[in-house]
Design an enzyme around this catalytic site. Structure first.
Site, PDB file in Angstrom:
ATOM      1  N   ASP A   1      23.199  75.103  32.149  1.00  0.00           N
ATOM      2  CA  ASP A   1      22.195  75.573  33.105  1.00  0.00           C
ATOM      3  C   ASP A   1      20.809  75.021  32.777  1.00  0.00           C
ATOM      4  OD1 ASP A   1      21.135  76.810  35.314  1.00  0.00           O
ATOM      5  OD2 ASP A   1      21.109  78.814  34.464  1.00  0.00           O
ATOM      6  N   TYR A   2      20.764  73.789  32.333  1.00  0.00           N
ATOM      7  CA  TYR A   2      19.481  73.112  32.096  1.00  0.00           C
ATOM      8  C   TYR A   2      18.991  72.439  33.381  1.00  0.00           C
ATOM      9  CZ  TYR A   2      19.920  73.600  26.970  1.00  0.00           C
ATOM     10  OH  TYR A   2      20.012  74.079  25.694  1.00  0.00           O
TER      11      TYR A   2
END
Lengths: 727, 129
Positions: free
Chosen positions: A385-386
């Site tokens: 989830d970057y």
């Protein structure tokens, strides 16, 4: 051979997963044989329903009539906009001007007199949770200011014009957004000020406010009166669910101000994380800012077709969504799109090559065609989830030899800041990017991680060294021991440790950043970058489908969906992949304290010429934080998690709230020391702004709070100035 | 058999209570610390747990050596803190704040324990040691 066995296993697991989803759908031909990787053959559930089918309440999910289309060449040249060269007294765009640098040339408030700041007015937007409603609020709003007025939106998208000197509401445009349309968060970061190229000055809708809504509408209204611009779309709005296919309210939403580039208004939207592999599309679209006519779409898995989907078709599902604020570039005819991850965020084996090429990237789309001119990727095959939460900031980079390069700052959740040439997307020679080895292939069969990841080696990294067991924290040896055990139980090989089954992993930096949506402030006069960032690791683990079902995880569009069991930004069902995912802060859930030692949030100043950190310090005190959520009341500068950016002024000040101590503070840019602070009526999780009216400088902050940051929610916009007689 | 019969009422309750508290902390640190050591972590907690269990037992028995053992463990903890994190004060909070409060309580109990010891010596009932 071994590889093909692994793939077959994956397909089997995927197939097993499909059973419940397919079972909900009445299949007409009785033989739905979907191929997972073929976007045009996604499960029938997601094909558009027949035109006669009743639509889901709130959001009109699918099969809306096509908008009329217009050729980019037929769009009239755009007149100069207020944001192109902002008047010193104004703040006409989300990040103040087209550069989106959050720099104001105002200098009335200085480190010497800032201590005398006082509240001039508090304006209430009227949007906060009603009794009995689950708190999903975090307004995150930054007003814009043009002339003598502020323009802003409420958390549920009402649009308001306010007298910038008194706080008196001049008009309010009710949007009619419903509670069920709130996705993860009820946020409205801002609105866009647009001057028409076709309507003469003095006529209604010469100056317009463009606003986007949680239920996927794009609205234009007259800046003077707030009345809808009837010439735009259908009665002043267009429904962007057009072509999206099956969805439910709150699955896709818009929370950022859409930029207008050369007469084309470009829209992105967030898609809830972690729901299902075939979530609605992350398509980016361009519309004529005058009429609302459709110009182009950029559909990642359908890159050659820039038109609206035909009857029964829809934009390719599960593609990376873009939820952060975009930045426009009229000179280069580009829009810079910060992208996120493909749907099913923590499992990547079902992503197409096209998706893998553009996820967690900055994509420069040509606003005439909707085709990428260049792509710069910040994480390869992201399963952490970057996604990019920050808006990119444009600036002119002056090299030592005197050459000037049109450049941009790309902040990331990783704390890597990339400095790119806007024309090519290539890193500037002074800010090289290295591909460095990362843990690979990782423990998940058939889903190998990238062997390398990009590092911006010259720009100071916003982060601390990798975690050690001795970094574990607590109030006593006992809770510290608990966190040491958690640390040792997890798999942790530093940054990019791949998530896995049956054992937690530490994700550090966490998905809240590094830099998140607060973005960066940049003083073009001094070349100083102001960055605030988080130091909050996460604790992730893939779940077998059985475990996910046992935990009650299901996607938001499932009939039995229960919002309290899980949702975005946490545990997710990741339906139509083999796994679910558990994501939580790396914390002691009994005390509510993080497992790593403080500080949890920092702010620093970086000189872009020397690439040196001028100062760095914790951001936020312990006054409103403590074990079991109890405020300690202590003024200790512990450094708290923070969301929201800063403003830098020619007066030599940085204004920032963001931290969970619910304060706004002014920092002397020379020393990094607090020179003023005030306690807000709610959490200051928003970007502040500053402006001038009648020779008086004001500072405004939305104290909207944030449900995930557990700060108090309010509907108050708080505005400060020096006493009227002191300047 | 140890007897508190001739000491003050406060000493009769406070010292064993402190011993019980230290023993309970020791038990938690011992069990958790053993697991941490098994996971490859620091041996400090299991060692400290052992020391606190013994200290708690001795204090509960009115034995002043329990106090000396606790204070020695506390001093060792300070040295271990410096070894592990240097002078990063935030990192001192979990390691030394609570143990120092207990060390202060132990020191406060020393006069009671000394009186007990003298009485035991006088009454000749210290032969168990």
């Amino acid at each position: 051979m071994r590889k093909s066995i692994a793939l077959a296993t994956t397909a089997l697991l995927g197939g097993a997963l499909f059973q419940p989803a397919v079972a909900q759908v009445r299949t007409s031909d009785g033989a739905p044989s979907e191929t997972m990787n073929d976007q045009q053959n996604v499960p029938e559930k997601f094909r558009a329903p027949p035109p006669s089918a009743p639509q889901a309440p709130g959001v009109n999910a699918a099969n809306l009539p096509d908008n009329p289309e217009i050729n980019a060449a037929d769009i009239p040249p755009m007149v100069p906009q207020a944001s192109a060269n902002p008047a010193p007294a104004d703040w006409p765009a989300y990040g103040r001007g087209d550069a989106q640098n959050r720099y104001s040339p105002l200098a009335q408030i200085t480190p010497e007199n800032v201590g005398k700041l006082q509240r001039v007015f508090v304006y209430h937007t009227g949007s906060k949770p009603a009794p009995g409603q689950q708190n999903k609020w975090a307004a995150e709003t930054t007003p814009i200011k043009v002339g003598d007025s502020l323009y802003m939106c409420s958390a549920l998208n009402d649009v308001m014009r306010i007298d910038a000197a008194t706080g008196k509401e001049i008009w309010r445009h009710a949007s009619g957004v419903k509670y069920q349309s709130i996705p993860y968060t009820a946020a409205c970061k801002g609105v866009t000020y647009y001057t028409s190229s076709t309507v003469q000055e003095g006529q209604p809708c010469h100056n317009r406010i463009i606003a986007s809504t949680l239920d996927m509408r794009l609205m234009e209204m007259d800046a003077e009166t707030g009345k809808s611009c009837e010439a735009f779309g259908f009665g002043g709005q267009i429904n962007l669910m057009q072509g999206m296919g099956e969805s439910v309210p709150g699955f896709v939403s818009m929370t950022t101000p859409p930029p207008v580039i050369n007469g084309i208004v470009v829209v992105n939207h967030e898609v809830l994380d972690g729901q299902r592999r075939w979530a609605p599309s992350g398509v980016i679209r361009g519309y004529d800012a005058e009429t609302g006519k459709f110009v182009w779409a950029w559909d990642v898995n359908n890159p050659e077709d820039h038109h609206q989907p035909g009857p029964g078709k829809f934009y390719s599902r599960g593609t990376p969504n873009s939820w952060a604020a975009m930045t426009g570039d009229n000179e280069l005819g580009l829009v810079y799109v910060p992208t996120g991850n493909s749907a099913g965020d923590y499992y990547s084996a079902l992503r197409s090559d096209q998706e893998n090429a553009v996820s967690s990237s900055v994509v420069a789309l040509d606003v005439k065609t909707g085709s990428p001119r260049w792509v710069f990727q910040t994480v390869h095959k992201d399963v952490w989830d970057y996604d990019i939460g920050s808006q990119v900031t444009k600036f002119d980079y002056k090299a030592a030899d005197g050459t000037v390069t049109p450049a941009m700052l790309v902040p990331t959740k990783r704390g890597q800041t990339f400095v790119l040439d806007r024309r090519t997307g290539k890193p500037l020679p002074e800010f090289p990017v290295e591909e460095r080895a990362a843990p690979s292939p990782g423990p998940v069969q058939g889903d190998p991680r990238s062997a390398t990841q990009p590092w911006s080696v010259a720009f100071p990294r916003l982060g601390f060294p990798p975690l050690k067991e001795s970094d574990m924290w607590g109030m006593s040896p006992i809770d510290q021991l608990f966190c040491r055990i958690k640390y040792r139980q997890a798999d942790y090989e530093g940054e990019f440790t791949p998530p896995r089954l049956h054992r937690p992993t530490i994700e550090y930096p966490g998905y809240n950043g590094g830099s998140d949506w607060g973005s960066m402030a940049y003083d073009p006069q001094s070349g100083i970058v102001i960055a605030n960032w988080n130091n909050t690791p996460m604790y992730d683990q893939l779940l077998t489908r059985e475990q996910a079902v046992k935990q009650g995880l299901m996607p938001v569009d499932a009939p039995g969906f229960n919002p309290s069991a899980g949702g975005a930004e946490g545990a997710g069902a990741m339906a139509e992949t083999p796994f679910g995912v558990s994501v939580e802060p790396f914390w002691n859930r009994f005390t509510g304290m993080m497992c790593n030692k403080p500080p949890y949030g920092m702010i620093e100043a970086i000189d872009i010429k020397t690439k040196k950190v001028l100062w760095q310090r914790p951001l936020g005190t312990a006054r409103a934080n403590g074990p079991w959520g109890l405020p300690t009341g202590l003024p200790l500068n512990i450094g708290t998690p923070n969301n929201g950016g800063s403003v830098v002024t020619a007066g030599g000040l940085v204004f920032v709230a963001a931290a969970t101590d619910n304060q706004i503070r002014a920092i002397d840019i020379k020393t990094g020391k607090d020179v003023w602070s005030d306690v807000l009526p709610g959490g200051g999780q928003a970007n502040p702004m500053t402006y001038e009216v009648n020779g008086r400088q004001y500072v405004a902050i939305m104290a909207g709070g944030h449900h995930f940051m557990m700060t108090p929610v309010s509907d108050a916009l708080v505005v400060y100035a020096l006493p009227a007689d002191s300047h | 058999m140890v007897s508190f019969s001739k000491t003050s009422g406060a000493g009769r309750i406070l010292v064993p209570l402190l011993g019980l508290l230290i023993a309970l902390l020791g038990l938690v640190l011992f069990l958790g610390g053993a697991y941490l050591l098994f996971l490859g972590g620091s041996p400090y907690y299991v060692l400290m747990g052992t020391a606190l269990l013994l200290s708690g037992y001795l204090l509960g028995s009115g034995d002043i050596r329990g106090a000396w053992l606790y204070l020695a463990s506390w001093a060792a903890t300070i040295l271990w803190t410096i070894y592990e994190v240097g002078f990063d004060w935030w990192a001192w909070l979990p390691r030394d704040f609570g143990p120092t409060i207990i060390a202060a309580l132990v020191v406060a109990c020393l006069p009671l324990l000394r009186r007990q010891e003298n009485q035991d010596l006088r009454s000749g009932s210290f032969d168990h040691a």
